[in-house]
Design an enzyme around this catalytic site. Sequence first.
Site, mmCIF file in Angstrom:
data_model
loop_
_atom_site.group_PDB
_atom_site.id
_atom_site.type_symbol
_atom_site.label_atom_id
_atom_site.label_comp_id
_atom_site.label_asym_id
_atom_site.label_seq_id
_atom_site.Cartn_x
_atom_site.Cartn_y
_atom_site.Cartn_z
ATOM 1 N N ARG A 46 0.831 -1.190 -0.015
ATOM 2 C CA ARG A 46 0.006 -0.116 0.043
ATOM 3 C C ARG A 46 0.733 1.329 0.084
ATOM 4 O O ARG A 46 0.661 2.395 -0.676
ATOM 5 C CB ARG A 46 -0.964 -0.061 1.190
ATOM 6 C CG ARG A 46 -1.740 0.889 1.412
ATOM 7 C CD ARG A 46 -2.615 1.318 2.705
ATOM 8 N NE ARG A 46 -3.743 1.858 2.491
ATOM 9 C CZ ARG A 46 -4.461 2.454 3.759
ATOM 10 N NH1 ARG A 46 -3.778 1.967 4.984
ATOM 11 N NH2 ARG A 46 -5.421 2.989 3.808
ATOM 12 N N ASN A 98 -7.494 6.273 -0.092
ATOM 13 C CA ASN A 98 -7.038 5.169 -0.375
ATOM 14 C C ASN A 98 -8.049 4.410 0.648
ATOM 15 O O ASN A 98 -7.702 4.656 1.702
ATOM 16 C CB ASN A 98 -5.393 5.219 -0.060
ATOM 17 C CG ASN A 98 -5.112 3.707 -0.420
ATOM 18 O OD1 ASN A 98 -4.940 3.001 0.530
ATOM 19 N ND2 ASN A 98 -4.537 3.461 -1.651
ATOM 20 N N SER A 99 -8.442 3.387 0.282
ATOM 21 C CA SER A 99 -9.197 2.536 1.146
ATOM 22 C C SER A 99 -8.521 1.774 2.255
ATOM 23 O O SER A 99 -7.638 1.347 2.005
ATOM 24 C CB SER A 99 -10.223 1.619 0.164
ATOM 25 O OG SER A 99 -11.103 2.375 -0.555
ATOM 26 N N GLN A 100 -9.336 1.671 3.082
ATOM 27 C CA GLN A 100 -8.955 0.648 4.319
ATOM 28 C C GLN A 100 -8.544 -0.712 3.775
ATOM 29 O O GLN A 100 -9.357 -1.416 3.201
ATOM 30 C CB GLN A 100 -9.999 0.899 5.353
ATOM 31 C CG GLN A 100 -10.034 -0.146 6.559
ATOM 32 C CD GLN A 100 -11.047 -0.106 7.365
ATOM 33 O OE1 GLN A 100 -12.001 0.406 7.285
ATOM 34 N NE2 GLN A 100 -10.708 -0.738 8.704
ATOM 35 N N PRO A 101 -7.551 -1.268 4.105
ATOM 36 C CA PRO A 101 -6.831 -2.489 3.635
ATOM 37 C C PRO A 101 -7.697 -3.584 4.127
ATOM 38 O O PRO A 101 -8.229 -4.405 3.114
ATOM 39 C CB PRO A 101 -5.549 -2.704 4.396
ATOM 40 C CG PRO A 101 -4.881 -1.327 4.593
ATOM 41 C CD PRO A 101 -6.206 -0.437 4.962
#
Length: 183
Positions: free
Chosen positions: A13, A39-42
């Site tokens: 990421r 940037n989306s949550q993993p």
Amino acid sequence: MDVVRAAFDATPRRDFLPRGVRRRASYDGPLTIAAGQTNSQPRTVDDMLRLLDVRPGQRVLDVGAGSGWTTALLAHLVGPTGVVLGLELEPELVSFGGANLARTGRDWATIRAATPGVLGDPDGAPWDRILVSAMAQALPTALVEQLADDGVLVVPADGTMLRVQNPGPVVTEHGRYRFVPLR
């Protein structure tokens, strides 16, 4: 073998974040990238990729490519026999995400500017898989219509993660999520 875990391991990421937030790459939450986008949550990306069930050689559409991270993850999953097209509305992110993706060497994946007023890529349809990383108000039928006969769409709609599978389409619900709005 856990193919989603392998994709995450091969696609850090950190490499898809602006310099100022890279130190927070391990944070399991959304991170601001640019143009009011995140940037989306993993953990959320992991959930979505597992629901999408991407296979080598498939054609995948990534709506809301942002930093390019999900496009690169999808490219890892389809491998060099597949195709991934990432679409992004924000010009700054088309450049940023495209540069990030190019550094991966996964040249079977590209990011391009989305056409305003057109959801997805109807001219490129049908798609085996479609991933949407923005919140729709309701299930976007324009994307359902772009699915292959045995395709899968994963999209957050009105706070709920939906998985749409053909033939059908069969729609199932998979928990509550928050995303930036789909435009």
